[in-house]
Design an enzyme around this catalytic site. Sequence first.
Site, PDB file in Angstrom:
ATOM      1  CG  HIS A 144      -0.198  -1.399   4.471  1.00 40.70           C
ATOM      2  ND1 HIS A 144      -0.892  -2.339   3.928  1.00 40.70           N
ATOM      3  CD2 HIS A 144       0.885  -1.907   4.847  1.00 40.70           C
ATOM      4  CE1 HIS A 144      -0.135  -3.432   3.895  1.00 40.70           C
ATOM      5  NE2 HIS A 144       0.974  -2.948   4.364  1.00 40.70           N
TER       6      HIS A 144
HETATM    7  S1  FES Z   1      -3.937  -0.515   3.698  1.00 40.31           S
HETATM    8 FE1  FES Z   1      -2.442  -1.914   2.848  1.00 40.31          FE
HETATM    9  S2  FES Z   1      -3.776  -3.519   2.684  1.00 40.31           S
HETATM   10 FE2  FES Z   1      -5.356  -2.263   3.673  1.00 40.31          FE
END
Ligand code: FES
Length: 179
Positions: A144
């Site tokens: 993410h």
């Molecule tokens: S940014 Fe979501 S698991 Fe690493």
Amino acid sequence: MPPEGAHDPGRRDFIFIAAGALGAVGVANAVWPFIAQMEPAADTRAMATTEVDLSAVQLGQQIKVMWQGKPVFVRHRTPEEIAAAQADDYGALKDPATDESRLVQQSGEAGHPEFIVLQAACTHLGCIPTFAEGDYHGWKCACHGSQYDTSGRIRRGPAPKNLVVAPYNYLTPTSIRIG
Ligand code: FES
């Protein structure tokens, strides 16, 4: 012997006591496997600590070792990586911490800035970030987009916390024990 149809308290009490005793044995039998499971297995105890030979980690490289089933980064930082981490000690940090504080050994003694020992799981949802990516030239999580600096501090993205420092101590100037 009481007459037919009469109440026999002695017999009734015996039946209840016998049922209660059987119940207690049944509970004990049911509980025992759970108690047995709480004892750490021999192989788990063996993995409680992990020793790392730092001389095998070249400057600018990192290795990933397993400690108690969890991946841990042991990174040999370059002078540039150390300088960048220290320069941002009092910058805009979501989870403020100095670089020096992130090197402290489990014993409370100072660490060495060349080697940082971090639990590898991203503090968002646990993916494993990769190094040398992102705007802070530290770790970036592809899941993410969280970005960590060269001290493993969270700098951008959804992760709420810095990469967790793994508990470790120096055994010799070139070896550490994690855990
Ligand atoms: S940014 Fe979501 S698991 Fe690493």
